[in-house]
Design an enzyme around this catalytic site. Sequence first.
Site, mmCIF file in Angstrom:
data_model
loop_
_atom_site.group_PDB
_atom_site.id
_atom_site.type_symbol
_atom_site.label_atom_id
_atom_site.label_comp_id
_atom_site.label_asym_id
_atom_site.label_seq_id
_atom_site.Cartn_x
_atom_site.Cartn_y
_atom_site.Cartn_z
ATOM 1 N N LYS A 1 89.671 83.933 25.868
ATOM 2 C CA LYS A 1 88.763 82.913 25.328
ATOM 3 C C LYS A 1 87.662 82.420 26.192
ATOM 4 O O LYS A 1 86.654 82.214 25.694
ATOM 5 C CB LYS A 1 89.934 81.746 24.535
ATOM 6 N N ARG B 1 94.908 73.098 18.600
ATOM 7 C CA ARG B 1 96.204 73.917 18.755
ATOM 8 C C ARG B 1 97.259 73.651 17.844
ATOM 9 O O ARG B 1 98.175 74.402 17.922
ATOM 10 C CB ARG B 1 96.647 73.556 20.139
ATOM 11 N N ARG C 1 97.026 80.052 39.860
ATOM 12 C CA ARG C 1 97.375 78.893 38.985
ATOM 13 C C ARG C 1 98.767 78.728 38.747
ATOM 14 O O ARG C 1 99.698 79.474 38.329
ATOM 15 C CB ARG C 1 96.634 79.086 37.328
ATOM 16 N N ARG D 1 104.435 79.262 26.424
ATOM 17 C CA ARG D 1 103.020 79.248 25.685
ATOM 18 C C ARG D 1 102.947 80.027 24.489
ATOM 19 O O ARG D 1 102.212 79.588 23.657
ATOM 20 C CB ARG D 1 101.835 79.133 26.885
#
Length: 186
Positions: A13, A88, A133, A144
Site C-alpha cells: 500500500k 480499518r 521496525r 495484524r
Amino acid sequence: MRLLIMGPQGVGKGTQAALLAEHYGIPTISTGDIFRYNIKNKTELGLEAMSYTDKGELVPDSLTNKIVKDRLAKEDCANGWILDGYPRNASQVEALDQMLAELGVKLDHVVALEAGREVLLERMKKRAAEQGRADDTPEAIAKRLETYEKETAPLLDTYKSRGLLVAVNGVGAIDEISKTIIAELG
C-alpha cells in the site's frame, strides 16, 4: 482525486500510494507513518500509540479519527489525497463519511491491493530486517493479519456496494501494478 488504498499489511500500500501521489500530484496520508513519526520522536501521541503498537494492537479509533480529520483539513489536501491505512473498521468508515460530508467532498475510488498470506509474511519479514521496525515481530504480524481479515477486509464489500472499489493484484513488478491501478482509475 480522493482515494483510499486498502489491503493487508505487507501488500504494498505505501509503495503504491507514493507512486499514485506523485502521478496525481496529491499527498499521501498514512496513519501508520504519522504514528511511527510520533513514536520515533516520543511525542505525547507517540507514547500513547506505542502502548498499543508494541503489543501488536491497533491504535484506538478515537485517536486515529482525530488525526485523520485534522490532516484532511490541511490546505495541501484541497485538490485530493490518498489515505493509506484508514479506515480499518466499520466505525472508521462512518467517521470518514462524516468527515467528507463536513468537508463537502466525495471519495472517488477505493483501491484494494491483494496478495496471498505467504507473500505477505515474506514481505513483512524482509521489511522488518531492512527497516528494523519494532512492530514487525512474527507475533505482531500474525495478529495484524488476523485483525485485517476480521475487521478491515469486510469494508471492501461496503465500498464495492457503493461502486467505488477497484481490486488489483498486489503481486508483480511495482511499476506494472501502478500502471494497472492508474488504468483502472481511468
